[in-house]
Write an enzyme that holds these catalytic residues in place. Structure first.
Site, PDB file in Angstrom:
ATOM      1  N   HIS A 214       0.796  -1.227   0.000  1.00  0.00           N
ATOM      2  CA  HIS A 214       0.000   0.000   0.000  1.00  0.00           C
ATOM      3  C   HIS A 214       0.828   1.275   0.000  1.00  0.00           C
ATOM      4  CE1 HIS A 214       1.003   0.021   4.262  1.00  0.00           C
ATOM      5  NE2 HIS A 214       0.580   1.269   4.317  1.00  0.00           N
TER       6      HIS A 214
HETATM    7  C1  UD1 Z   1      -2.104   5.603   5.993  1.00  0.00           C
HETATM    8  C2  UD1 Z   1      -0.784   6.062   6.603  1.00  0.00           C
HETATM    9  C3  UD1 Z   1       0.246   4.948   6.454  1.00  0.00           C
HETATM   10  C4  UD1 Z   1      -0.264   3.630   6.993  1.00  0.00           C
HETATM   11  C5  UD1 Z   1      -1.579   3.306   6.314  1.00  0.00           C
HETATM   12  C6  UD1 Z   1      -2.173   2.011   6.777  1.00  0.00           C
HETATM   13  C7  UD1 Z   1      -0.314   8.478   6.425  1.00  0.00           C
HETATM   14  C8  UD1 Z   1       0.546   9.473   5.772  1.00  0.00           C
HETATM   15  N1  UD1 Z   1      -0.250   7.219   5.918  1.00  0.00           N
HETATM   16  O1  UD1 Z   1      -1.903   5.428   4.606  1.00  0.00           O
HETATM   17  O2  UD1 Z   1       1.413   5.304   7.175  1.00  0.00           O
HETATM   18  O3  UD1 Z   1       0.689   2.620   6.754  1.00  0.00           O
HETATM   19  O4  UD1 Z   1      -2.495   4.378   6.592  1.00  0.00           O
HETATM   20  O5  UD1 Z   1      -3.357   1.733   6.099  1.00  0.00           O
HETATM   21  O6  UD1 Z   1      -1.004   8.788   7.359  1.00  0.00           O
HETATM   22  N2  UD1 Z   1      -9.371   4.867   2.019  1.00  0.00           N
HETATM   23  C9  UD1 Z   1     -10.585   4.248   2.035  1.00  0.00           C
HETATM   24  N3  UD1 Z   1     -11.149   3.954   3.246  1.00  0.00           N
HETATM   25  C10 UD1 Z   1     -10.544   4.274   4.419  1.00  0.00           C
HETATM   26  C11 UD1 Z   1      -9.302   4.915   4.387  1.00  0.00           C
HETATM   27  C12 UD1 Z   1      -8.725   5.209   3.185  1.00  0.00           C
HETATM   28  O7  UD1 Z   1     -11.162   3.938   1.007  1.00  0.00           O
HETATM   29  O8  UD1 Z   1     -11.111   3.962   5.481  1.00  0.00           O
HETATM   30  C13 UD1 Z   1      -8.723   5.135   0.708  1.00  0.00           C
HETATM   31  C14 UD1 Z   1      -9.009   6.514   0.190  1.00  0.00           C
HETATM   32  O9  UD1 Z   1      -9.095   6.439  -1.183  1.00  0.00           O
HETATM   33  C15 UD1 Z   1      -7.771   7.278   0.560  1.00  0.00           C
HETATM   34  C16 UD1 Z   1      -6.691   6.219   0.445  1.00  0.00           C
HETATM   35  O10 UD1 Z   1      -7.323   5.014   0.873  1.00  0.00           O
HETATM   36  O11 UD1 Z   1      -7.549   8.373  -0.259  1.00  0.00           O
HETATM   37  C17 UD1 Z   1      -5.497   6.468   1.289  1.00  0.00           C
HETATM   38  O12 UD1 Z   1      -5.862   6.706   2.649  1.00  0.00           O
HETATM   39  P1  UD1 Z   1      -4.937   7.632   3.575  1.00  0.00           P
HETATM   40  O13 UD1 Z   1      -5.493   7.681   4.947  1.00  0.00           O
HETATM   41  O14 UD1 Z   1      -4.669   8.918   2.891  1.00  0.00           O
HETATM   42  O15 UD1 Z   1      -3.535   6.893   3.586  1.00  0.00           O
HETATM   43  P2  UD1 Z   1      -3.129   5.342   3.601  1.00  0.00           P
HETATM   44  O16 UD1 Z   1      -2.576   4.968   2.287  1.00  0.00           O
HETATM   45  O17 UD1 Z   1      -4.220   4.491   4.168  1.00  0.00           O
END
Ligand code: UD1
Length: 377
Positions: A214
């Site tokens: 991821h």
């Molecule tokens: C975040 C953390 C990362 C951690 C990871 C675990 C930061 C900078 N990154 O990354 O360190 O390893 O979490 O998962 O804080 N999304 C959903 N549902 C959710 C959450 C996210 O669909 O409940 C999708 C959305 O499209 C979103 C993308 O995942 O834009 C990324 O989510 P985000 O919280 O920005 O970062 P992660 O890649 O999850």
């Protein structure tokens, strides 16, 4: 704050890897006689049922006192939203300290708001450094540590990193790993992999590899993602792979038109798994291939070989003492490490110091003493 109820520590969680870290901390703080009492704010950075609810329920984390409901966005949007919504919570609750864990955007956002209001900041899992400032988490780590009044570390190398950045050793306490507290506490309840894989067919029950991906550096660039998936498809011909897919990764595979690369391979795509399901899948795997930080530590604790699909790690103890090999993302390097695991069984590894299930207890004792000292000052 009254002497009877103890110091009020406002704990923050936001994203999936925070949940397993906060569970033992809440338990230790809220235990009778700890001298502390914890309240919980969830920023809502992760909000899908699979990314949140399964963890709260399985790990018995109390319902958050406040949910900021920020959701997704760019880094700036997400960080700013958390800051804006966290400030009034601090005004209302007036905690004695704010405790943040890990390195996600919620960690830095809440630490920054608290420190500017003169509220002490406690950072759990301080001092880890990958040396790669291209990782958003590395920026979050460096800045959160600079803002913190009390820093709890998981491995000895962290104190050296902090000293190099000018942080006084007096503020730093080596306590071990709260995520491994959670692993030890729940291992006997882990869901057997066989029940997760019941539908997957006999090839999977004879031995499988577990895959997670991821990191933006691996999934946001279609060229890198294609190269990784192509190599992993190749490996799956020999060792079938179980792949719980993060929402970010699912979207990137679709956007880059890469569904066809994995279609027909022996790769079982699963939605994001709950904690107990993932623990069972890790424990029973022949090998784990991952770009996660936490999984590098969990596989070391479980004694399962881990191949890390990144150029660096902020958790060097998993390589020096554990079962981890950091290989990068080039096909030949992945293949070589995979061969060594399959033919030689992988690194045996040993348990790092203080990864013994007692880290949260150590934090609670030190913090209760520290809060007493702050009160008298
Ligand atoms: C975040 C953390 C990362 C951690 C990871 C675990 C930061 C900078 N990154 O990354 O360190 O390893 O979490 O998962 O804080 N999304 C959903 N549902 C959710 C959450 C996210 O669909 O409940 C999708 C959305 O499209 C979103 C993308 O995942 O834009 C990324 O989510 P985000 O919280 O920005 O970062 P992660 O890649 O999850």
């Amino acid at each position: 704050m009254s002497e009877q109820t103890g110091a009020n520590i406002l704990c923050v969680v936001g994203a999936r890897p925070n949940f397993m870290k906060i569970a033992p901390i809440m338990r230790a703080f809220n235990a009778a006689g700890s001298g502390l009492r914890a309240s919980l704010v969830h920023t809502g950075q992760h909000y899908d049922a699979a990314m949140k609810h399964a963890f709260f329920e399985q790990l018995h984390i109390p319902e958050p006192d406040v949910d900021l409901g920020v959701g997704s966005g760019t880094h700036a949007e997400q960080t700013a939203q958390i800051m804006l919504k966290f400030e009034p919570v601090l005004d209302a609750q007036q905690p004695d300290a704010v405790l943040v864990v890990g390195d996600v955007n919620s960690t830095i956002a809440c630490a920054l708001v608290a420190v500017k209001k003169g509220i002490p900041v406690i950072h759990v899992e301080a001092g880890l450094r990958s040396g790669d400032r291209g990782m958003p988490e590395e920026i979050n780590r460096i800045l959160t540590d600079q803002l913190s009044d009390l820093l709890f570390t998981t491995e000895m190398s962290a104190a050296d990193n902090l000293e190099r950045e000018g942080i006084s050793r007096d503020k730093v306490f080596f306590v071990g790993n709260v995520m491994i507290d959670t692993l030890r506490y729940n291992l006997a309840s882990a869901t057997p992999s066989a029940s997760t894989l019941a539908e997957a067919g006999p090839r999977f029950t004879e031995g499988y590899g577990l895959l997670t991906l991821h990191r933006p550096s691996n999934v946001d660039d279609p060229t890198v993602l294609r190269r990784l998936l192509t190599e992993l498809v190749d490996i799956s011909r020999e060792t079938p792979l179980v792949f719980p897919v993060h929402p970010r990764t699912r979207a990137r595979i679709r956007d880059a038109g890469l569904d066809a690369v994995i279609a027909g391979a022996d790769i079982l795509l699963l939605p994001p798994q709950g904690y107990l399901e993932m623990l069972g899948l890790m424990r029973d795997a022949r090998v784990v291939l991952t770009d996660s930080g936490g999984i590098q530590e969990e596989t070391t604790a479980l004694g399962v070989p881990c191949i890390t699909l990144r150029e660096s790690t902020e958790r060097p103890i998993t390589v020096e003492q554990g079962t981890n090999t950091v290989v990068g993302t080039e096909s030949a390097a992945i293949r070589k490490a995979y061969r060594e695991v399959i033919q030689g069984g992988g690194k045996a590894g040993r348990q790092p110091e203080y990864w013994d299930g007692q880290a949260a207890q150590r934090i609670a004792s030190i913090l209760a003493r520290w809060c007493g000292g702050v009160r008298q000052a």
